[in-house]
Design an enzyme around this catalytic site. Sequence first.
Site, PDB file in Angstrom:
ATOM      1  N   SER A  82      15.135  12.299  12.857  1.00 49.39           N
ATOM      2  CA  SER A  82      13.936  11.496  13.121  1.00 49.39           C
ATOM      3  C   SER A  82      14.188  10.499  14.244  1.00 49.39           C
ATOM      4  O   SER A  82      15.247   9.889  14.300  1.00 49.39           O
ATOM      5  CB  SER A  82      13.516  10.722  11.873  1.00 49.39           C
ATOM      6  OG  SER A  82      13.390  11.591  10.793  1.00 49.39           O
ATOM      7  N   GLU A 106      17.878   3.789   0.710  1.00 46.54           N
ATOM      8  CA  GLU A 106      16.720   4.446   1.314  1.00 46.54           C
ATOM      9  C   GLU A 106      15.672   4.760   0.262  1.00 46.54           C
ATOM     10  O   GLU A 106      14.494   4.581   0.471  1.00 46.54           O
ATOM     11  CB  GLU A 106      17.185   5.733   2.007  1.00 46.54           C
ATOM     12  CG  GLU A 106      16.047   6.504   2.647  1.00 46.54           C
ATOM     13  CD  GLU A 106      16.526   7.699   3.452  1.00 46.54           C
ATOM     14  OE1 GLU A 106      17.731   7.966   3.465  1.00 46.54           O
ATOM     15  OE2 GLU A 106      15.673   8.354   4.055  1.00 46.54           O
ATOM     16  N   ASN A 114      11.485  15.631  -2.918  1.00 45.99           N
ATOM     17  CA  ASN A 114      11.062  15.195  -4.249  1.00 45.99           C
ATOM     18  C   ASN A 114      11.643  16.076  -5.350  1.00 45.99           C
ATOM     19  O   ASN A 114      11.810  15.624  -6.484  1.00 45.99           O
ATOM     20  CB  ASN A 114       9.529  15.132  -4.305  1.00 45.99           C
ATOM     21  CG  ASN A 114       9.006  13.928  -3.531  1.00 45.99           C
ATOM     22  OD1 ASN A 114       9.778  13.231  -2.855  1.00 45.99           O
ATOM     23  ND2 ASN A 114       7.715  13.669  -3.630  1.00 45.99           N
TER      24      ASN A 114
END
Lengths: 383, 321
Positions: A164, A248, A364
């Site tokens: 990212s 995080e 997730n």
Amino acid sequence: MTEAVDLTHTPADEEFRAEARAWLTAHVPPRPLPSLETAEGFAAHRAWEAELAADRWSVVSWPERYGGRDAGLVRWLVFEEEYYAAGAPGRVGQNGVSLLAPTLFDHGTEEQRARVLPPMATGEVVWAQAWSEPEAGSDLAALRSRAVRTAGGWLLTGQKTWSSRAAFADRAFGLFRSDPDTPGPHQGLTYLMFDLRAPGVTVRPIGRLDGKPAFAELFLDQVFVPDEDVIGEPGQGWRIAMSTAGNERGLTLRSPGRFLACADRLLSLWQEQGAPESAAAGVADAVVRARAYQLFTYAAASRHLDGEALGPESSLNKVFWSELDLALHETALDLLGPAGEEAGSPWSEGYVFALAGPVYAGTNEIQRDIIAERLLGLPKGRR
Amino acid sequence: MRFLLDTGQRDFASALRALLAAADTPRVVRDWSRGEHASGRALWGRIAEAGVFGLAVPEEYGGAGRRPVELAVAFVELGRYAVPGPSVETVAAAVLLGERADLAKRFLPELASGSAMATVTMSFARHGYGLALDGDAAQVRLAATPEGLRLSPGAGAVRRSLDPARRLTPLPPVGELVGAEPAWAEALLWARLATAAQALGVGLALLDRTVAYVKQRTQFGVPIGSFQAVRHRLADVRIALEFARPLVFGAAVTMSPADVAAAKLSACEAGYAAARAALQLHGAIGYTAEYDLSLWLTKARALRGAWGAPEECRRVVLGRP
């Protein structure tokens, strides 16, 4: 100190809130900046970080000597509420501030903190993360990029991906295999910082769903990294990185202020559209979930201030905010009807960003595995 | 800001858990469901002794003053152990009767001490001829009527609920008028908070029982709790409950109608999601009346509708009439 349950902020914290609000009112750009996933937008967001930093608002929770205000967790939460309520820009330095900085506070040397943190606070150096590899995603410990010992440092060789911000960032941090002959994949990894413009680095931007280069592939060929850019002991990278992952997933990556402000805007949008009955349930649920996230975070912050470590419950948090973010934006796009598909609006831009939430920072599914094993005590199974 | 229960509140929860864990509540629930109230009254007395029914009663009438946070703490435990009886309704009645000194003096001491149970028609916000929970067991029966609050002389025939432990009784809208303008809104807030806390406790119990079950039930040679479909479903239940919990306690701290409605909505939805997962993961045994899981499964559904169904709570959250 009283230990009674109390949701009000102290007068001093409210004063801090008022100060933040006044500054933001005077400084937040009247129109949204161009998308930070473009060269032009990246530069504009970097300049915004410098403006924040000039008055010590870019990293309020850091010690003053690195550019912060020594604000505690509660004031950080208050600042974030004000920041997003003011409609202030997204944070281009997020990777560095929420992932690398906590690692340096816990595992870095004073020399590293003094060198790395101040330019991170001003946006002068923007950091990208370099975790994933083509064959190491959720199974991060399968990573194969090498760090080989050389005089005065290490030579990095291999390929990183889904990095990212790397298309426009200055430096990156990540894990490299420094000892290929260990008994387990979690051993022999070293946590390193490196320059994205160093000889041997090739950055190939990757267009996300809307084509904007939000992440990149990194090809590393004998990239020299001096010893001073190793964080912690060589070979201990996994343990160090997992403490970063805990951060995080925990309190600092996505503050409640962000979702409270978004839920407020959704409520306004719904009212502007004549408060259609068909969307009432979706809007109400989004408002309730944003409030739940705020109160959950307040409770976690209170436990933290009591000296409790935040452990695997941060996985609950990650699943919740990433699904909430999507639900908020999906509800807004539904409300907008045919106009919802138009790209470039704050809602559609936010939607594209939110789509990645359930995937990054540990999918997730990985979070649910952690919840099942560490919070519910269920037996390990096949992933 | 300090959003944590204090030591006294945590000790209160532990003491209640110890009391209820030793009380064999499944047997009490089954007695209650048959209309045999003796064991339920005995348990009620012990819960009252622990101070639970004094938490909405001023000190001068034998209570602890109005303490919504402690009330939420207590009702989570009542839900966790599926305690039967009109506990939410007794709290709502105490709030309604507490508005007038003569009524407070007459009724609140016996409600706080546990020597009387109270019930109140559930649709009182709309002044309807509603059903009341356990009117056959309660000594104080408050009927909402167009003229105001009446002390109903008796309860009609019991109607069955989806939750056999909830015995629904019509209250004839006659009897002594005890309030022309009762504090409906305030009472509704307390009833809603208590129901939310109870639903959270029900959900926590369902999750605990199901986690224990999937660890010991084996199929294909391994515990079914090692299958990802099972693990992830339970992880989602845990997430829903853990995010409902701060809404419940946050609502108890602020007592704002929007926060209380949000707590009711989320706790009941999380409790119901826990019930659905519990039934699915237990399989056929979970679908039997005989197995104790049913005591919580059926309650999770009933509580969703009581004192503010999901749509009603959403209206309050959105600030709509």
